[in-house]
Design an enzyme around this catalytic site. Structure first.
Site, PDB file in Angstrom:
ATOM      1  N   ASP A  11      57.058  36.800  10.578  1.00 50.47           N
ATOM      2  CA  ASP A  11      57.712  36.824  11.880  1.00 50.47           C
ATOM      3  C   ASP A  11      56.697  36.968  13.012  1.00 50.47           C
ATOM      4  O   ASP A  11      57.067  37.204  14.160  1.00 50.47           O
ATOM      5  CB  ASP A  11      58.784  37.913  11.952  1.00 50.47           C
ATOM      6  CG  ASP A  11      58.294  39.297  11.538  1.00 50.47           C
ATOM      7  OD1 ASP A  11      57.193  39.409  10.970  1.00 50.47           O
ATOM      8  OD2 ASP A  11      59.020  40.277  11.761  1.00 50.47           O
ATOM      9  N   HIS A 245      50.633  47.926   9.046  1.00 47.47           N
ATOM     10  CA  HIS A 245      51.701  47.457   8.168  1.00 47.47           C
ATOM     11  C   HIS A 245      51.339  46.154   7.452  1.00 47.47           C
ATOM     12  O   HIS A 245      51.106  46.129   6.239  1.00 47.47           O
ATOM     13  CB  HIS A 245      52.987  47.249   8.958  1.00 47.47           C
ATOM     14  CG  HIS A 245      53.604  48.509   9.481  1.00 47.47           C
ATOM     15  ND1 HIS A 245      54.003  49.543   8.667  1.00 47.47           N
ATOM     16  CD2 HIS A 245      53.904  48.892  10.745  1.00 47.47           C
ATOM     17  CE1 HIS A 245      54.521  50.508   9.396  1.00 47.47           C
ATOM     18  NE2 HIS A 245      54.473  50.145  10.658  1.00 47.47           N
TER      19      HIS A 245
END
Length: 316
Positions: A11, A245
């Protein structure tokens, strides 16, 4: 060295861009294509951001495939831009290298399904965002569950607080039905979730040193990461660091020895306020729970060292 054939699904927010540069600088990975999905930003932004990364890296050899712009079974909630800006790259997308190409006309889910079936047992799909494209690929051809080599997801928060709600991690929360479909398929899912990613912090000093290396990747990061740092300070009170992350998943692909993994039954909730919650279901309370390989511990310093060496040529 046999390179792992990987499709990266993303994304394409600020930390995704960092992870893409990490993957592009890792010879262990043979990147067959990059697919876009909504999540940190709208899918059109995600596609453009992937193309901008590839332009900065000079990787004209990698094709981009645009994917889903909304969850598989519910309406798309407006993207807030709180952590990644309205464009997904901290509001500086127009200051970055102009994409030299456009996305393929082939939809992401079709590309994923066809590539897995074309090379049985050879393809790894690594998802950095909501797993909608992978769920749609399963709908197109359920047989891919038997023929994919690995399915590695950035997702889940097992028995720890979430980052989208008190109980759900963002990628699973953004499309819980797809997470349920993908985690419930017959392949072995590998989860790189908040259990490990929140143990790895890029401090301001680390980022400053990284960006001082002045290459195409670090110059890109230097433009985009200040917005991310301000968001962490504002929303998490983390004045000196941001969580690592997405790059953690890339580290897991290329150096799995840095992680401790446990196999456990996982159930993904889709109902109401529990949507996106991933639950360890050792007693098989839910009939649709499936075994996943979950990263539970990590050598965080080693991940940061590896990232710095690959992206910044840092001798740390």
């Amino acid at each position: 060295m046999k390179r792992e054939k990987v499709i990266i699904d993303t994304d394409a927010g600020i930390d995704d861009a960092m992870a893409l540069f990490f993957a592009l600088e890792s010879e262990e990975l043979d990147i067959l294509g990059i697919t876009s999905v909504f999540g940190n930003t709208y899918v059109k932004n995600s596609t453009r951001n992937i193309l901008a990364v590839l332009a900065a890296a000079g990787r004209q050899d990698i094709q981009v495939y645009e994917g889903s712009g909304s969850p598989i079974a519910r309406a798309l909630a407006p993207r807030s831009g709180a952590f990644h800006g309205d464009d997904g790259l901290g509001g500086v997308a127009d200051q970055l290298p102009r994409p030299y190409a456009t996305a393929s006309s082939i939809p992401a889910a079709q590309f994923i399904a066809e590539r897995i079936m074309a090379e049985p047992g050879e393809i790894t799909v690594a998802c950095l965002g909501p797993v909608t494209n992978l769920a749609l690929a399963l709908r197109l051809n359920p047989d891919i569950a038997e023929y994919a080599q690995r399915i590695v997801l950035l997702g889940g928060a097992i028995a720890i607080p979430g980052n989208a709600t008190p109980i759900a991690e963002a990628n699973f929360f953004n499309d819980p039905e797809s997470a349920k479909i993908v985690c419930g398929a017959s392949w072995n899912v590998e989860l790189v979730g908040l259990n490990v990613t929140t143990r790895i912090e890029m401090t301001a000093a680390y980022v400053e040193r990284l960006c001082s290396k002045k290459n195409k990747a670090t110059d890109f990061i230097a433009k985009t990461i200040p917005f991310y740092q301000r968001a962490y300070a504002s929303h998490h009170g983390m004045l000196d660091s941001v969580y690592c992350h997405d790059a953690t998943l890339i580290a897991y692909l290329i150096e799995p020895r840095l992680f401790r993994v446990e196999k456990m039954p996982i159930h993904v909730q889709t109902e109401a306020s529990a949507a996106g919650m991933a639950i360890r279901d050792d007693k098989h309370y839910w009939s649709d729970s499936s075994v996943a390989s979950v990263c539970v511990e990590v050598s965080g310093d080693s991940v940061l060292t590896l990232f710095g060496q690959r992206v910044g040529r840092m001798n740390v």
